[in-house]
Design a protein around this motif. Structure first.
Motif, PDB file in Angstrom:
ATOM      1  N   VAL A 210     -14.368  23.127  -9.364  1.00 41.52           N
ATOM      2  CA  VAL A 210     -13.523  23.110  -8.166  1.00 41.52           C
ATOM      3  C   VAL A 210     -13.266  24.538  -7.670  1.00 41.52           C
ATOM      4  CG1 VAL A 210     -11.202  22.577  -7.332  1.00 41.52           C
ATOM      5  CG2 VAL A 210     -12.463  20.895  -8.663  1.00 41.52           C
ATOM      6  N   ILE A 211     -12.963  25.442  -8.607  1.00 39.64           N
ATOM      7  CA  ILE A 211     -12.714  26.839  -8.217  1.00 39.64           C
ATOM      8  C   ILE A 211     -13.981  27.429  -7.585  1.00 39.64           C
ATOM      9  CG2 ILE A 211     -12.127  29.153  -9.060  1.00 39.64           C
ATOM     10  CD1 ILE A 211     -10.614  27.760 -11.364  1.00 39.64           C
ATOM     11  N   GLY A 212     -15.120  27.152  -8.214  1.00 40.19           N
ATOM     12  CA  GLY A 212     -16.384  27.689  -7.700  1.00 40.19           C
ATOM     13  C   GLY A 212     -16.703  27.164  -6.314  1.00 40.19           C
ATOM     14  N   LEU A 213     -16.567  25.845  -6.147  1.00 42.79           N
ATOM     15  CA  LEU A 213     -16.868  25.245  -4.842  1.00 42.79           C
ATOM     16  C   LEU A 213     -15.912  25.775  -3.784  1.00 42.79           C
ATOM     17  CD1 LEU A 213     -17.604  21.511  -5.698  1.00 42.79           C
ATOM     18  CD2 LEU A 213     -19.203  23.288  -5.023  1.00 42.79           C
ATOM     19  N   ALA A 214     -14.616  25.882  -4.144  1.00 46.07           N
ATOM     20  CA  ALA A 214     -13.632  26.381  -3.189  1.00 46.07           C
ATOM     21  C   ALA A 214     -14.016  27.790  -2.744  1.00 46.07           C
ATOM     22  CB  ALA A 214     -12.244  26.379  -3.822  1.00 46.07           C
ATOM     23  N   SER A 215     -14.414  28.637  -3.709  1.00 51.94           N
ATOM     24  CA  SER A 215     -14.789  30.018  -3.374  1.00 51.94           C
ATOM     25  C   SER A 215     -15.993  30.037  -2.441  1.00 51.94           C
ATOM     26  CB  SER A 215     -15.128  30.806  -4.634  1.00 51.94           C
ATOM     27  OG  SER A 215     -14.079  30.718  -5.549  1.00 51.94           O
ATOM     28  N   VAL A 216     -16.995  29.206  -2.778  1.00 52.89           N
ATOM     29  CA  VAL A 216     -18.210  29.175  -1.960  1.00 52.89           C
ATOM     30  C   VAL A 216     -17.884  28.703  -0.542  1.00 52.89           C
ATOM     31  CG1 VAL A 216     -20.430  28.011  -1.641  1.00 52.89           C
ATOM     32  CG2 VAL A 216     -19.792  28.848  -3.894  1.00 52.89           C
ATOM     33  N   ILE A 217     -17.061  27.639  -0.453  1.00 46.58           N
ATOM     34  CA  ILE A 217     -16.764  27.077   0.873  1.00 46.58           C
ATOM     35  C   ILE A 217     -15.894  28.045   1.689  1.00 46.58           C
ATOM     36  CG2 ILE A 217     -15.644  25.165   2.098  1.00 46.58           C
ATOM     37  CD1 ILE A 217     -16.534  23.381  -0.265  1.00 46.58           C
ATOM     38  N   ILE A 218     -14.853  28.628   1.059  1.00 45.26           N
ATOM     39  CA  ILE A 218     -14.022  29.613   1.793  1.00 45.26           C
ATOM     40  C   ILE A 218     -14.905  30.760   2.252  1.00 45.26           C
ATOM     41  CG2 ILE A 218     -12.169  31.331   1.656  1.00 45.26           C
ATOM     42  CD1 ILE A 218     -10.791  29.771  -0.356  1.00 45.26           C
ATOM     43  N   GLY A 219     -15.670  31.299   1.317  1.00 40.35           N
ATOM     44  CA  GLY A 219     -16.483  32.479   1.619  1.00 40.35           C
ATOM     45  C   GLY A 219     -17.456  32.221   2.747  1.00 40.35           C
ATOM     46  N   THR A 220     -18.224  31.123   2.613  1.00 39.69           N
ATOM     47  CA  THR A 220     -19.267  30.909   3.619  1.00 39.69           C
ATOM     48  C   THR A 220     -18.693  30.474   4.964  1.00 39.69           C
ATOM     49  OG1 THR A 220     -19.624  28.731   2.695  1.00 39.69           O
ATOM     50  CG2 THR A 220     -21.181  30.426   2.048  1.00 39.69           C
TER      51      THR A 220
ATOM     52  N   LEU B 228       0.253  42.088 -10.015  1.00 39.28           N
ATOM     53  CA  LEU B 228      -0.199  40.802  -9.478  1.00 39.28           C
ATOM     54  C   LEU B 228      -1.513  40.979  -8.718  1.00 39.28           C
ATOM     55  CD1 LEU B 228       0.691  37.764  -8.975  1.00 39.28           C
ATOM     56  CD2 LEU B 228       1.436  38.572  -6.737  1.00 39.28           C
ATOM     57  N   LEU B 229      -1.568  42.052  -7.904  1.00 33.63           N
ATOM     58  CA  LEU B 229      -2.753  42.298  -7.087  1.00 33.63           C
ATOM     59  C   LEU B 229      -3.978  42.599  -7.950  1.00 33.63           C
ATOM     60  CD1 LEU B 229      -3.620  42.459  -4.125  1.00 33.63           C
ATOM     61  CD2 LEU B 229      -3.311  44.931  -4.275  1.00 33.63           C
ATOM     62  N   THR B 230      -3.820  43.509  -8.938  1.00 39.39           N
ATOM     63  CA  THR B 230      -4.989  43.795  -9.792  1.00 39.39           C
ATOM     64  C   THR B 230      -5.390  42.541 -10.560  1.00 39.39           C
ATOM     65  OG1 THR B 230      -3.465  44.718 -11.397  1.00 39.39           O
ATOM     66  CG2 THR B 230      -4.787  46.300 -10.135  1.00 39.39           C
ATOM     67  N   GLY B 231      -4.369  41.765 -10.977  1.00 37.88           N
ATOM     68  CA  GLY B 231      -4.671  40.507 -11.676  1.00 37.88           C
ATOM     69  C   GLY B 231      -5.526  39.600 -10.812  1.00 37.88           C
ATOM     70  N   VAL B 232      -5.127  39.460  -9.548  1.00 39.28           N
ATOM     71  CA  VAL B 232      -5.866  38.605  -8.621  1.00 39.28           C
ATOM     72  C   VAL B 232      -7.288  39.117  -8.425  1.00 39.28           C
ATOM     73  CG1 VAL B 232      -6.063  38.017  -6.164  1.00 39.28           C
ATOM     74  CG2 VAL B 232      -3.901  37.675  -7.366  1.00 39.28           C
ATOM     75  N   ILE B 233      -7.424  40.433  -8.228  1.00 38.43           N
ATOM     76  CA  ILE B 233      -8.758  40.996  -7.987  1.00 38.43           C
ATOM     77  C   ILE B 233      -9.647  40.827  -9.220  1.00 38.43           C
ATOM     78  CG2 ILE B 233     -10.014  43.143  -7.527  1.00 38.43           C
ATOM     79  CD1 ILE B 233      -7.739  43.888  -5.637  1.00 38.43           C
ATOM     80  N   GLU B 234      -9.048  41.099 -10.404  1.00 41.85           N
ATOM     81  CA  GLU B 234      -9.841  40.931 -11.636  1.00 41.85           C
ATOM     82  C   GLU B 234     -10.318  39.497 -11.790  1.00 41.85           C
ATOM     83  OE1 GLU B 234      -7.601  44.412 -14.200  1.00 41.85           O
ATOM     84  OE2 GLU B 234      -7.779  42.415 -15.080  1.00 41.85           O
ATOM     85  N   GLN B 235      -9.378  38.554 -11.642  1.00 41.20           N
ATOM     86  CA  GLN B 235      -9.748  37.139 -11.769  1.00 41.20           C
ATOM     87  C   GLN B 235     -10.767  36.748 -10.697  1.00 41.20           C
ATOM     88  OE1 GLN B 235      -7.955  34.151 -13.483  1.00 41.20           O
ATOM     89  NE2 GLN B 235      -7.872  35.731 -15.048  1.00 41.20           N
ATOM     90  N   GLY B 236     -10.528  37.227  -9.503  1.00 44.75           N
ATOM     91  CA  GLY B 236     -11.428  36.915  -8.398  1.00 44.75           C
ATOM     92  C   GLY B 236     -12.832  37.409  -8.666  1.00 44.75           C
ATOM     93  N   LEU B 237     -12.951  38.626  -9.221  1.00 44.59           N
ATOM     94  CA  LEU B 237     -14.274  39.192  -9.503  1.00 44.59           C
ATOM     95  C   LEU B 237     -14.964  38.428 -10.624  1.00 44.59           C
ATOM     96  CD1 LEU B 237     -13.531  43.028  -9.230  1.00 44.59           C
ATOM     97  CD2 LEU B 237     -14.924  41.665  -7.675  1.00 44.59           C
ATOM     98  N   ILE B 238     -14.190  38.066 -11.666  1.00 50.12           N
ATOM     99  CA  ILE B 238     -14.789  37.304 -12.774  1.00 50.12           C
ATOM    100  C   ILE B 238     -15.334  35.971 -12.256  1.00 50.12           C
ATOM    101  CG2 ILE B 238     -14.261  36.024 -14.885  1.00 50.12           C
ATOM    102  CD1 ILE B 238     -12.269  38.274 -15.556  1.00 50.12           C
ATOM    103  N   TYR B 239     -14.481  35.266 -11.501  1.00 52.49           N
ATOM    104  CA  TYR B 239     -14.900  33.959 -10.991  1.00 52.49           C
ATOM    105  C   TYR B 239     -15.956  34.078  -9.895  1.00 52.49           C
ATOM    106  CZ  TYR B 239     -11.700  31.155 -13.750  1.00 52.49           C
ATOM    107  OH  TYR B 239     -11.083  30.514 -14.788  1.00 52.49           O
ATOM    108  N   ALA B 240     -16.079  35.261  -9.299  1.00 52.19           N
ATOM    109  CA  ALA B 240     -17.090  35.449  -8.251  1.00 52.19           C
ATOM    110  C   ALA B 240     -18.496  35.265  -8.820  1.00 52.19           C
ATOM    111  CB  ALA B 240     -16.956  36.831  -7.627  1.00 52.19           C
ATOM    112  N   ILE B 241     -18.707  35.743 -10.061  1.00 54.86           N
ATOM    113  CA  ILE B 241     -20.037  35.597 -10.676  1.00 54.86           C
ATOM    114  C   ILE B 241     -20.340  34.118 -10.891  1.00 54.86           C
ATOM    115  CG2 ILE B 241     -21.390  36.091 -12.763  1.00 54.86           C
ATOM    116  CD1 ILE B 241     -19.946  38.772 -12.908  1.00 54.86           C
ATOM    117  N   MET B 242     -19.299  33.370 -11.336  1.00 49.54           N
ATOM    118  CA  MET B 242     -19.460  31.928 -11.496  1.00 49.54           C
ATOM    119  C   MET B 242     -19.759  31.284 -10.140  1.00 49.54           C
ATOM    120  SD  MET B 242     -17.640  28.911 -11.056  1.00 49.54           S
ATOM    121  CE  MET B 242     -15.918  29.379 -10.948  1.00 49.54           C
ATOM    122  N   ALA B 243     -19.029  31.732  -9.104  1.00 49.83           N
ATOM    123  CA  ALA B 243     -19.203  31.149  -7.767  1.00 49.83           C
ATOM    124  C   ALA B 243     -20.605  31.439  -7.223  1.00 49.83           C
ATOM    125  CB  ALA B 243     -18.142  31.685  -6.817  1.00 49.83           C
ATOM    126  N   LEU B 244     -21.161  32.619  -7.555  1.00 46.90           N
ATOM    127  CA  LEU B 244     -22.532  32.919  -7.118  1.00 46.90           C
ATOM    128  C   LEU B 244     -23.510  31.928  -7.748  1.00 46.90           C
ATOM    129  CD1 LEU B 244     -22.630  36.838  -7.223  1.00 46.90           C
ATOM    130  CD2 LEU B 244     -22.741  35.374  -5.204  1.00 46.90           C
TER     131      LEU B 244
END
Lengths: 296, 257
Positions: free
Chosen positions: A217-227, A3-19
């Protein structure tokens, strides 16, 4: 653990989109829904090329250029045809849905029998099919994108991008067409989003036309949480905070789903989390503002 | 040299609200002249600046800069040889960037904004030298975000940024109007020094009659799209605020205010 590696992998993939979305949402102040179309655009282009025997790595630059074009078109619709920002991007998003189906040729396309950037003879030999192979490779991709984006934003062109979101008048004063700067920003952002979509389809080894729904929505959520969580930490710059935000967001969603919700509830959970994040971050900002005023 | 020939400008053309602002308006500004422009609201002062900068189009007429016609040139292209400072201090700078970043951005005006780094460390000393004569202590605040500075400080930086690179003309649109009297005085003094040092062709719109009288080589008073006072040279030196005020009042009576 899976579950954890799944989350990290997905998180990293979507991180590029969020950037990419950081560029449009935070820097340009442009609500860009194009990403719901350019994310699966990257996925479909990569999927069909891989299925036609292309080397997976060779598809990445092609995908990036496709994203650039999608962003450029949104920009042209907004700047040249004077369509409101969000409407221009919704028009592109809708059009891209059909374009993606045309490209892939079908609503879904399995890629289990093909090599991809995370699994091929070369990397398998290097990592010996280690359970963290995909995670490590993804981390590599994310770091490269992060470093390049950080460098770009330090260039003259990068500063124009920041200036156009900050104060359009100053860009005109510098003798530069502000419309062109906006188009450039949208192009780069969607290039990154398409790149992220390509990594997604290769990690999942399956293309589905509906994967784009909710990307913005995922991208905006990531940007808002992160910042809002990491934005005030001095040694963490914007790109690191967005990447952390993306992983954290995927973690929250995975946690909610593991508490007995069905996979089909994913979008509902995504939307609810986004709502909670917006409300909390606006409260936080308001509190900070009040405190500042009191201190002053 | 700036030349406006037979400018016609209407607002809301073709509607019941059609309003003619400029009818056959012409103006010539020799190189290096510093003009101050006064006039009541709606007299065409700001419209005149906007027409020169390309922010609003004209119905007919022609605009020349150094005998080069720019009537149909796009606003952003015209700004390559125009420096403009606005009334609103937040318009001339980027609030989320530091003083250094803002100045580096302006330093590159007229050149392409490519993939070279924006900030060149070897220019920092030069930026500090430009900031020091202001006596606002800004030379020690290079890494402070402009958004956290006061209006006067921002306006000073905006003025520096507008005049940093070679320009044909400086446009000042009530650039001291939003400042307190003391800061306004500092900015006005500094403006005058920059204009004289660089021998800039300058148009300054102001509501401060004293500034209009005290500074500049020529004074224009606008009314309903016409220059009802146009005094240069000795005539400008002889003019007083009382005289301008008197003309102002006469106009007001005429208009029924």
């Amino acid at each position: 653990m899976a579950l954890l590696t799944g989350v990290i992998e997905q998180g990293l993939i979507y991180a590029i989109m969020a950037l990419g979305m950081y560029i449009t949402y935070k820097i340009l102040d442009f609500p860009d829904m194009t990403v719901d179309g350019s994310f699966p655009l990257g996925a479909s282009v990569s999927a069909i090329l891989i299925a036609h025997g292309w080397n997976a790595y060779a598809t990445l630059p092609v995908v990036f250029v496709c994203g650039l074009l999608a962003g450029t078109l949104t920009g042209l619709i907004h700047v040249k045809l004077r369509v409101r920002d969000i409407l221009a991007s919704i028009i592109m998003m809708t059009a891209l849905y059909s374009v993606n189906l045309r490209i892939a040729g079908a609503a879904n396309l399995p890629l289990y029998n093909y090599d991809n950037v995370f699994s091929n003879k070369v990397v398998n030999a290097i990592f010996g099919q280690h359970p963290f192979q995909t995670t490590i490779l993804l981390l590599g991709f994310v770091i490269v994108v992060k470093v390049l984006l950080d460098l770009y934003l330090k260039t003259k062109s990068g500063y124009l991008l920041k200036a156009v979101g900050d104060n359009e008048t100053i860009v005109t004063s510098m003798g530069i067409d502000k419309g062109k700067v906006k188009i450039l920003g949208l192009a780069i952002a969607n290039g990154l989003v398409a790149f992220s979509g390509s990594l997604y389809v290769q990690q999942q080894r399956f293309f589905d036309a509906s994967i784009g729904t909710g990307t913005a929505v995922i991208g905006l959520a990531s940007v808002i949480i992160g910042t809002s969580l990491f934005g005030k930490v001095s040694f963490v710059n914007f790109s690191v905070s967005v990447i952390l935000g993306s992983i954290l967001y995927k973690g929250c969603v995975a946690l909610a789903l593991s508490c007995g919700l069905r996979a089909s509830d994913l979008r509902l959970v995504t939307a609810l989390f986004f709502l909670i994040i917006i409300v909390i971050s606006s409260r936080l900002n308001r509190d900070r503002g009040v405190r500042k005023k009191v201190e002053a | 040299m700036i030349r406006l020939e037979h400018i016609h400008k209407y607002y809301n053309p073709g509607t019941v609200n059609e309003m003619c602002l400029f009818e056959d308006f012409s103006l010539e500004i020799p190189k290096g002249q510093f003009i101050s422009i006064v006039g009541s609201n709606g007299s065409g002062k700001t419209s005149l600046l906007n027409i020169i900068c390309g922010s609003i189009p004209v119905e007919s007429g022609a605009i020349y800069v150094n005998d080069r016609e720019i009537t149909n040139q796009k606003e952003y292209l015209r700004h390559r040889s125009i420096g403009r400072v606005y009334q609103d201090p937040s318009k001339g700078t980027c609030p989320s960037m530091t003083i250094l970043e803002n100045m580096a951005l302006a330093d590159n005006k007229g050149k392409p904004y490519g993939l070279g780094f924006n900030i060149h460390k070897d220019r920092i000393a030069a930026y500090k030298e430009m900031l020091a004569p202001l006596n606002l202590g800004l030379e020690d605040k290079l890494h402070v975000k402009v958004g956290s500075l006061s209006g006067g400080q921002r306006q000073a930086i905006a003025l520096l940024m507008a005049t940093m690179t070679p320009i044909d003309m400086l446009i000042l649109d009530e650039h001291t109007a939003a400042l307190d009297p003391k800061t306004a005085e500092i900015i006005m003094e500094f403006t005058n020094r920059v204009v004289r040092e660089k021998q800039l062709t300058t148009m300054m719109v102001t509501h401060n009659l004293r500034y209009a009288v005290q500074y500049g080589d020529r004074l224009l008073m606008m009314h309903q799209g016409d220059a009802i006072i146009d005094a240069a040279g000795d005539a400008k030196k002889a003019i007083t605020t009382e005289e301008i005020m008197k003309t102002f009042n006469e106009i007001s009576v005429e208009c029924g205010n």
